[in-house]
Write a protein that holds these residues in place. Structure first.
Motif, short mmCIF file in Angstrom:
data_model
loop_
_atom_site.label_atom_id
_atom_site.label_comp_id
_atom_site.label_asym_id
_atom_site.label_seq_id
_atom_site.Cartn_x
_atom_site.Cartn_y
_atom_site.Cartn_z
N SER A 152 0.95 -1.26 -0.15
CA SER A 152 -0.03 0.04 0.15
C SER A 152 0.86 1.19 -0.12
CB SER A 152 -0.91 -0.11 1.10
OG SER A 152 -0.20 0.26 2.57
N ASP A 173 0.98 1.95 -8.64
CA ASP A 173 1.25 1.42 -7.09
C ASP A 173 1.44 -0.04 -7.16
OD1 ASP A 173 0.40 4.02 -6.55
OD2 ASP A 173 -1.57 3.42 -5.73
N ASP A 175 0.20 -2.68 -5.95
CA ASP A 175 -0.75 -3.36 -5.80
C ASP A 175 -1.55 -3.36 -7.12
OD1 ASP A 175 -2.44 -0.87 -5.81
OD2 ASP A 175 -3.35 -1.20 -4.00
N THR A 177 -2.72 -0.86 -8.98
CA THR A 177 -3.49 0.42 -9.19
C THR A 177 -3.01 1.74 -9.46
OG1 THR A 177 -3.58 0.81 -6.71
CG2 THR A 177 -5.30 -0.46 -7.50
N ASN A 178 -3.61 2.81 -9.98
CA ASN A 178 -3.16 3.91 -10.50
C ASN A 178 -1.94 3.91 -11.49
OD1 ASN A 178 -4.99 5.14 -8.83
ND2 ASN A 178 -3.80 4.61 -6.74
N ASP A 179 -1.95 3.03 -12.34
CA ASP A 179 -1.06 3.15 -13.57
C ASP A 179 -1.08 4.57 -14.38
OD1 ASP A 179 0.91 2.67 -15.35
OD2 ASP A 179 -0.11 0.77 -16.03
#
Length: 186
Positions: A152, A173, A175, A177-179
């Protein structure tokens, strides 16, 4: 001072800067060598009759390294600590460019054209970024403090390329996410 050989490549410092590693080619025999900081040849980490090692990456704990080793027509990720080396991933596709997480428990790597993470303890592989036509130059962000959930609080940088958007620097990120594009070259 240790002598260089034509084709030495992939130098990598250990995080405590006590040693460096490099890849040394040689007539079908590849080696990953570690060198003491003063230049004295320290350890022959890997010698393989099958093919060379490449893409050396030290874990932040300075005790373990990862590298890609060519065998059976593809590159696979291996890890080496002072107890010996073991194959971490066995895939019919190329697995390259290992980059350690700040906690030394995960490795981000490139499999063909996508970014993945493997848990070093369980060998669990997770796809992180799979939409690019090409991924390379993986780098995991450091921590400023030790979080409860490592995924995280860290990010992975990589160079991604697509037909529609060209190439550029991505940050994602850990995990998955947020590419997002940071720098784009059309």
């Amino acid at each position: 001072i240790a002598e260089s050989v034509k084709g030495d490549s992939s130098p990598a410092w250990s995080p405590d800067i006590s040693k460096a590693a490099l890849v040394r080619p040689g007539g079908g025999v590849g080696q990953v060598l570690t060198i003491e900081r003063m230049g004295h040849l320290y350890t022959d980490v890997l010698r393989t009759e099958i093919g060379p090692g490449t893409d050396v990456s030290w874990a932040p704990n300075a005790l373990t390294m990862a590298f890609a080793r060519f065998e059976n027509d593809s590159y696979n990720i291996w890890v080496r600590d002072y107890d010996g080396s073991r194959q971490l991933l066995a895939s019919p596709t190329d697995d390259r460019e290992p980059a350690w997480s700040p906690d030394s428990h995960r490795i981000a790597f490139v499999r063909e054209t996508a970014l993945y993470i493997v848990d070093v303890d369980t060998n669990t592989v997770t796809p992180i970024a799979t939409g690019a036509a090409s991924v390379r130059a993986v780098a995991w962000s450091p921590w400023l403090d030790l979080p409860e959930d490592p995924l995280s609080r860290t990010r992975i940088a990589y160079i991604g390329w697509t037909d529609a958007n060209g190439s550029g620097l991505h940050i994602i990120d850990a995990d998955g996410t947020n590419d997002r594009w940071i720098v784009r070259h059309a």
